[in-house]
Design an enzyme around this catalytic site. Structure first.
Site, PDB file in Angstrom:
ATOM      1  N   ASN A  10     -24.038  24.761  29.878  1.00  0.00           N
ATOM      2  CA  ASN A  10     -23.448  23.480  30.266  1.00  0.00           C
ATOM      3  C   ASN A  10     -22.177  23.305  29.445  1.00  0.00           C
ATOM      4  O   ASN A  10     -22.243  23.016  28.257  1.00  0.00           O
ATOM      5  CB  ASN A  10     -24.449  22.355  29.992  1.00  0.00           C
ATOM      6  CG  ASN A  10     -23.867  20.982  30.266  1.00  0.00           C
ATOM      7  OD1 ASN A  10     -22.778  20.853  30.809  1.00  0.00           O
ATOM      8  ND2 ASN A  10     -24.595  19.944  29.877  1.00  0.00           N
ATOM      9  N   TRP A  11     -21.047  23.492  30.102  1.00  0.00           N
ATOM     10  CA  TRP A  11     -19.774  23.455  29.369  1.00  0.00           C
ATOM     11  C   TRP A  11     -19.315  22.031  29.081  1.00  0.00           C
ATOM     12  O   TRP A  11     -18.322  21.835  28.398  1.00  0.00           O
ATOM     13  CB  TRP A  11     -18.691  24.212  30.156  1.00  0.00           C
ATOM     14  CG  TRP A  11     -18.983  25.671  30.373  1.00  0.00           C
ATOM     15  CD1 TRP A  11     -20.072  26.373  29.913  1.00  0.00           C
ATOM     16  CD2 TRP A  11     -18.183  26.623  31.097  1.00  0.00           C
ATOM     17  NE1 TRP A  11     -19.999  27.687  30.308  1.00  0.00           N
ATOM     18  CE2 TRP A  11     -18.844  27.875  31.041  1.00  0.00           C
ATOM     19  CE3 TRP A  11     -16.986  26.534  31.786  1.00  0.00           C
ATOM     20  CZ2 TRP A  11     -18.332  29.020  31.653  1.00  0.00           C
ATOM     21  CZ3 TRP A  11     -16.473  27.674  32.399  1.00  0.00           C
ATOM     22  CH2 TRP A  11     -17.135  28.910  32.326  1.00  0.00           C
ATOM     23  N   LYS A  12     -19.990  21.047  29.664  1.00  0.00           N
ATOM     24  CA  LYS A  12     -19.630  19.633  29.477  1.00  0.00           C
ATOM     25  C   LYS A  12     -18.144  19.438  29.781  1.00  0.00           C
ATOM     26  O   LYS A  12     -17.625  20.087  30.678  1.00  0.00           O
ATOM     27  CB  LYS A  12     -20.042  19.171  28.073  1.00  0.00           C
ATOM     28  CG  LYS A  12     -21.523  19.485  27.798  1.00  0.00           C
ATOM     29  CD  LYS A  12     -22.067  18.844  26.560  1.00  0.00           C
ATOM     30  CE  LYS A  12     -23.532  19.224  26.388  1.00  0.00           C
ATOM     31  NZ  LYS A  12     -24.166  18.590  25.235  1.00  0.00           N
ATOM     32  N   HIS A  96     -28.890  14.463  32.598  1.00  0.00           N
ATOM     33  CA  HIS A  96     -28.544  14.822  31.223  1.00  0.00           C
ATOM     34  C   HIS A  96     -28.487  13.552  30.377  1.00  0.00           C
ATOM     35  O   HIS A  96     -28.039  12.502  30.845  1.00  0.00           O
ATOM     36  CB  HIS A  96     -27.194  15.550  31.189  1.00  0.00           C
ATOM     37  CG  HIS A  96     -26.939  16.204  29.873  1.00  0.00           C
ATOM     38  ND1 HIS A  96     -26.545  15.496  28.764  1.00  0.00           N
ATOM     39  CD2 HIS A  96     -27.083  17.492  29.475  1.00  0.00           C
ATOM     40  CE1 HIS A  96     -26.439  16.331  27.739  1.00  0.00           C
ATOM     41  NE2 HIS A  96     -26.767  17.546  28.139  1.00  0.00           N
ATOM     42  N   GLU A  98     -26.542  12.614  28.184  1.00  0.00           N
ATOM     43  CA  GLU A  98     -25.204  12.013  28.053  1.00  0.00           C
ATOM     44  C   GLU A  98     -24.892  11.135  29.265  1.00  0.00           C
ATOM     45  O   GLU A  98     -24.255  10.090  29.129  1.00  0.00           O
ATOM     46  CB  GLU A  98     -24.160  13.127  27.855  1.00  0.00           C
ATOM     47  CG  GLU A  98     -24.273  13.713  26.449  1.00  0.00           C
ATOM     48  CD  GLU A  98     -23.854  15.170  26.328  1.00  0.00           C
ATOM     49  OE1 GLU A  98     -23.203  15.707  27.232  1.00  0.00           O
ATOM     50  OE2 GLU A  98     -24.201  15.778  25.291  1.00  0.00           O
ATOM     51  N   GLU A 168     -34.560  18.422  26.650  1.00  0.00           N
ATOM     52  CA  GLU A 168     -33.476  18.367  25.669  1.00  0.00           C
ATOM     53  C   GLU A 168     -33.667  17.144  24.769  1.00  0.00           C
ATOM     54  O   GLU A 168     -33.248  16.029  25.133  1.00  0.00           O
ATOM     55  CB  GLU A 168     -32.127  18.254  26.377  1.00  0.00           C
ATOM     56  CG  GLU A 168     -31.805  19.423  27.280  1.00  0.00           C
ATOM     57  CD  GLU A 168     -30.298  19.573  27.468  1.00  0.00           C
ATOM     58  OE1 GLU A 168     -29.794  20.664  27.203  1.00  0.00           O
ATOM     59  OE2 GLU A 168     -29.635  18.600  27.850  1.00  0.00           O
ATOM     60  N   GLY A 174     -26.029  18.883  20.217  1.00  0.00           N
ATOM     61  CA  GLY A 174     -24.734  18.855  19.547  1.00  0.00           C
ATOM     62  C   GLY A 174     -24.798  18.519  18.073  1.00  0.00           C
ATOM     63  O   GLY A 174     -23.773  18.259  17.439  1.00  0.00           O
ATOM     64  N   SER A 214     -28.835  22.493  20.611  1.00  0.00           N
ATOM     65  CA  SER A 214     -28.411  23.392  19.523  1.00  0.00           C
ATOM     66  C   SER A 214     -29.033  24.786  19.613  1.00  0.00           C
ATOM     67  O   SER A 214     -29.354  25.391  18.577  1.00  0.00           O
ATOM     68  CB  SER A 214     -28.677  22.747  18.153  1.00  0.00           C
ATOM     69  OG  SER A 214     -27.949  21.539  18.030  1.00  0.00           O
TER      70      SER A 214
HETATM   71  P1  13P Z   1     -25.762  21.778  22.487  1.00  0.00           P
HETATM   72  O1  13P Z   1     -26.248  23.180  22.794  1.00  0.00           O
HETATM   73  O2  13P Z   1     -24.299  21.735  22.200  1.00  0.00           O
HETATM   74  O3  13P Z   1     -26.612  21.112  21.472  1.00  0.00           O
HETATM   75  O4  13P Z   1     -25.941  20.937  23.851  1.00  0.00           O
HETATM   76  C1  13P Z   1     -27.150  20.992  24.509  1.00  0.00           C
HETATM   77  C2  13P Z   1     -26.978  20.344  25.827  1.00  0.00           C
HETATM   78  O5  13P Z   1     -26.815  19.147  25.915  1.00  0.00           O
HETATM   79  C3  13P Z   1     -26.996  21.203  27.020  1.00  0.00           C
HETATM   80  O6  13P Z   1     -27.060  20.456  28.182  1.00  0.00           O
END
Ligand code: 13P
Length: 251
Positions: A10-12, A96, A98, A168, A174, A214
């Site tokens: 997931n590159w966000k 997600h 976020e 997650e 993150g 992470s």
């Molecule tokens: P990180 O791997 O940067 O912690 O993010 C996880 C994530 O939210 C994947 O969707």
């Protein structure tokens, strides 16, 4: 029991068009192990370029990070599922944390989005996970179970069987703090148990449940070694082709 193992990136909100193509090309060149499906979720603006870059490698699939719950209409700035399909998108990340937090996406809205994605023949990667406060209060399993029940349990077994789940924990996203292999396994076994109660053992056994938060080359192997961890949904570490390849090879 055999279920699909997946390493999803997931590159966000990272990578521009050129960077996305370069990253996807480097990953697609290395992702040759048929044991593990690789799913890349670049930003919307890179989907067309990434789609071209991964063509020719059947191990690598394309995902969107979200889609709108309506098929079309006056929703300025939004992206519909029918816009994604011609680009070669086969998976859509839904729920997600976020988006739940910043865009106020509710369990009910996510049920609607799940129905739409399934009705178009795409695969939702449905995210769930608790905050640190909820975990510290000891309510993490109930909280995640409720997220899943409210968004998914209206589905019949056939529809449910098409979904990929991603656990997650918000406190691990993150932050560099990864859930321990025991914490991931405990939750993901509980999730599978919940599915077994609702849909039967066969459906539960066949459901891919990813861990996210992470994941990095240094911890992927011990996370993926757990019986109920069928791969990862990777954020930061998926932005580096070498690191993400190491995660793909961690199975
Ligand atoms: P990180 O791997 O940067 O912690 O993010 C996880 C994530 O939210 C994947 O969707």
């Amino acid at each position: 029991m055999s279920r699909q193992l997946i390493a999803a990136g997931n590159w966000k909100m990272n990578t521009n068009y050129e960077e996305g193509i370069a990253l996807a090309s480097a990953i697609a060149e290395n992702a040759k192990d048929p044991k593990c499906l690789v799913v890349l979720a670049p930003p919307f603006t890179s989907l067309a370029g990434v789609s071209q870059a991964i063509k020719g490698n059947p191990n690598v699939k394309l995902a969107a990070q979200n889609c709108h719950e309506k098929e079309k209409g006056a929703y300025t700035g939004e992206i519909s599922i029918d816009m994604l399909i011609p680009l070669g998108v086969e998976y859509v990340i839904l729920g997600h944390s976020e988006r739940r937090e910043y865009n106020k996406e509710s369990n009910a809205l996510l049920a609607t989005k799940t129905d739409l994605v399934l009705s178009k023949g795409l695969t939702p990667i449905f995210c769930c996970g608790e905050s640190l406060d909820i975990r510290n209060a000891g309510n993490h399993i109930d909280f995640v179970a409720n997220q899943l029940k409210e968004s998914l349990f209206h589905l019949d077994a056939e529809a449910f069987g098409k979904i990929v789940i991603a656990y997650e924990p918000i406190w691990a996203i993150g932050t560099g703090v990864t859930a321990s292999p025991q914490q991931a396994q405990e939750m993901q076994a509980a999730i599978r148990g919940l599915f077994a109660d609702q849909y039967g053992a066969e459906v539960a056994d066949a459901t891919t449940i990813l861990y996210g938060g992470s994941v990095k080359p240094a911890n992927a192997e011990e996370l993926f070694a757990n019986p109920d961890v069928d791969g990862g949904l990777v954020g930061g570490a998926s932005l580096n082709a070498e690191g993400f390849t190491a995660i793909i090879n961690a199975f």
